[in-house]
Design a protein around this motif. Structure first.
Motif, PDB file in Angstrom:
ATOM      1  N   HIS A 141      29.606 -24.269  -2.847  1.00 12.25           N
ATOM      2  CA  HIS A 141      30.339 -25.280  -2.086  1.00 12.25           C
ATOM      3  C   HIS A 141      31.554 -24.641  -1.449  1.00 12.25           C
ATOM      4  CE1 HIS A 141      33.444 -28.699  -2.013  1.00 12.25           C
ATOM      5  NE2 HIS A 141      32.619 -28.900  -0.992  1.00 12.25           N
ATOM      6  N   SER A 142      31.758 -24.895  -0.152  1.00 11.03           N
ATOM      7  CA  SER A 142      32.940 -24.408   0.553  1.00 11.03           C
ATOM      8  C   SER A 142      33.018 -22.878   0.447  1.00 11.03           C
ATOM      9  CB  SER A 142      34.181 -25.106  -0.017  1.00 11.03           C
ATOM     10  OG  SER A 142      35.308 -24.920   0.818  1.00 11.03           O
ATOM     11  N   SER A 172      30.305 -20.947  -1.234  1.00  9.33           N
ATOM     12  CA  SER A 172      29.114 -20.509  -0.508  1.00  9.33           C
ATOM     13  C   SER A 172      29.312 -19.106   0.053  1.00  9.33           C
ATOM     14  CB  SER A 172      28.793 -21.493   0.621  1.00  9.33           C
ATOM     15  OG  SER A 172      29.733 -21.407   1.682  1.00  9.33           O
ATOM     16  N   THR A 173      30.533 -18.781   0.461  1.00 10.70           N
ATOM     17  CA  THR A 173      30.848 -17.434   0.923  1.00 10.70           C
ATOM     18  C   THR A 173      30.683 -16.452  -0.239  1.00 10.70           C
ATOM     19  OG1 THR A 173      32.446 -18.421   2.449  1.00 10.70           O
ATOM     20  CG2 THR A 173      32.565 -16.046   2.135  1.00 10.70           C
ATOM     21  N   VAL A 189      23.709 -24.167   0.033  1.00 11.37           N
ATOM     22  CA  VAL A 189      25.138 -24.181   0.346  1.00 11.37           C
ATOM     23  C   VAL A 189      25.479 -25.510   0.993  1.00 11.37           C
ATOM     24  CG1 VAL A 189      25.277 -21.685   0.545  1.00 11.37           C
ATOM     25  CG2 VAL A 189      24.834 -23.024   2.597  1.00 11.37           C
ATOM     26  N   SER A 246      29.721 -25.253   4.052  1.00  8.75           N
ATOM     27  CA  SER A 246      29.941 -23.813   4.099  1.00  8.75           C
ATOM     28  C   SER A 246      30.697 -23.359   5.339  1.00  8.75           C
ATOM     29  CB  SER A 246      28.594 -23.075   4.061  1.00  8.75           C
ATOM     30  OG  SER A 246      28.785 -21.681   4.187  1.00  8.75           O
ATOM     31  N   LEU A 292      28.477 -17.300   5.190  1.00  8.41           N
ATOM     32  CA  LEU A 292      27.884 -16.609   4.050  1.00  8.41           C
ATOM     33  C   LEU A 292      28.084 -15.096   4.118  1.00  8.41           C
ATOM     34  CD1 LEU A 292      24.489 -18.546   3.827  1.00  8.41           C
ATOM     35  CD2 LEU A 292      26.688 -19.142   2.838  1.00  8.41           C
ATOM     36  N   VAL A 311      20.848 -25.548   3.654  1.00  5.49           N
ATOM     37  CA  VAL A 311      22.207 -25.781   4.141  1.00  5.49           C
ATOM     38  C   VAL A 311      22.420 -27.279   4.325  1.00  5.49           C
ATOM     39  CG1 VAL A 311      23.880 -25.328   5.970  1.00  5.49           C
ATOM     40  CG2 VAL A 311      22.211 -23.567   5.343  1.00  5.49           C
ATOM     41  N   SER A 320      32.958 -27.098   7.454  1.00  3.48           N
ATOM     42  CA  SER A 320      31.710 -26.665   8.065  1.00  3.48           C
ATOM     43  C   SER A 320      31.794 -26.674   9.588  1.00  3.48           C
ATOM     44  CB  SER A 320      30.570 -27.576   7.607  1.00  3.48           C
ATOM     45  OG  SER A 320      29.374 -27.274   8.280  1.00  3.48           O
ATOM     46  N   SER A 348      33.123 -22.507  10.298  1.00  2.00           N
ATOM     47  CA  SER A 348      31.897 -21.709  10.331  1.00  2.00           C
ATOM     48  C   SER A 348      31.825 -20.927  11.633  1.00  2.00           C
ATOM     49  CB  SER A 348      30.672 -22.612  10.216  1.00  2.00           C
ATOM     50  OG  SER A 348      30.548 -23.133   8.922  1.00  2.00           O
TER      51      SER A 348
END
Length: 218
Positions: free
Chosen positions: A105-106, A109-110, A129, A132, A135, A152, A161, A165
């Motif tokens: 989450h957030s 996810s990275t 994720v 996000s 990634l 996703v 997001s 992103s």
């Protein structure tokens, strides 16, 4: 690390990696989320809760809500620890291999993306994720998980997001060109993905249980 269910025997195991500003003093919210995820997945397995274990993994230095959240440093620094953790789950499991899902989450996810991109990856059957900002990669096929099992979820009004992103943390994973699978979301905001009774929560449960997420209810 806190687990709902027994990860040594569960047929389906999920690891939830939280994001920015998640410290021990906010851990109650994480416990609530993994409890809901275990229940949502358990409703879709023969043994209910006994078939499912969901773990909240916080063993990395999550960034504070400052400039550190715009860099990959914290994710890259913790990537090997997350790989070691999921590999340890595999090694300790009893009986047939568990179906393993990693949920980020957030900024989590990275973290998950950096871990799955490097080394031998996370060894996950599915990676999901939500909310996000990226990634750490440009395309889904740069991860170890198969693009057909990279999910996703993004609420229409999720500012993280939508606004972050595709900038400093990798390409936008919800864009079709990235190559991931979209999970239908019916919740709002950056933290609504675990709302009781939502399709967002139900679909996460389906993925944990090894099933395909569903679209809008008719």
């Amino acid at each position: 690390m806190v687990a709902m269910g027994n990860p040594d025997t569960a047929r389906h195991t999920a690891v939830l990696v939280p994001g920015t500003g998640t410290q021990l003093d906010k851990f109650t919210g994480q416990i609530s989320r993994i409890d809901k995820l275990q229940d949502a997945a358990g409703r879709r397995t023969p043994g209910a809760g006994a078939d499912v274990s969901v773990i909240s993994w916080m063993d990395y230095d999550a960034p504070e809500p400052d400039l550190s959240v715009a860099t990959r440093g914290r994710a890259e620094a913790g990537a090997q620890d997350l790989r070691d953790f999921t590999q340890g789950l595999r090694s300790a499991h009893q009986g047939d291999p568990t179906h393993l899902t990693v949920i980020g989450h957030s900024y989590g996810s990275t973290m998950a993306g950096a871990a799955d991109a490097g080394g031998a990856g996370l060894g996950a059957d599915d990676v999901l994720v939500v909310g996000s900002p990226g990634l750490t990669v440009e395309r889904a096929d740069q991860l170890h998980v198969a693009p057909s099992h990279l999910w996703v979820g993004a609420a229409k009004d999720d500012l993280v997001s939508n606004d972050f992103s595709g900038l400093t943390l990798g390409e936008d994973p919800k864009e079709p060109g990235f190559g991931a699978q979209r999970m239908y979301v019916d919740t709002a905001g950056h933290s609504g993905y675990w709302d009781e009774g939502s399709q967002s929560l139900n679909n996460q449960g389906r993925i944990i249980a090894g099933k395909t997420p569903e679209g809008p209810r008719s």
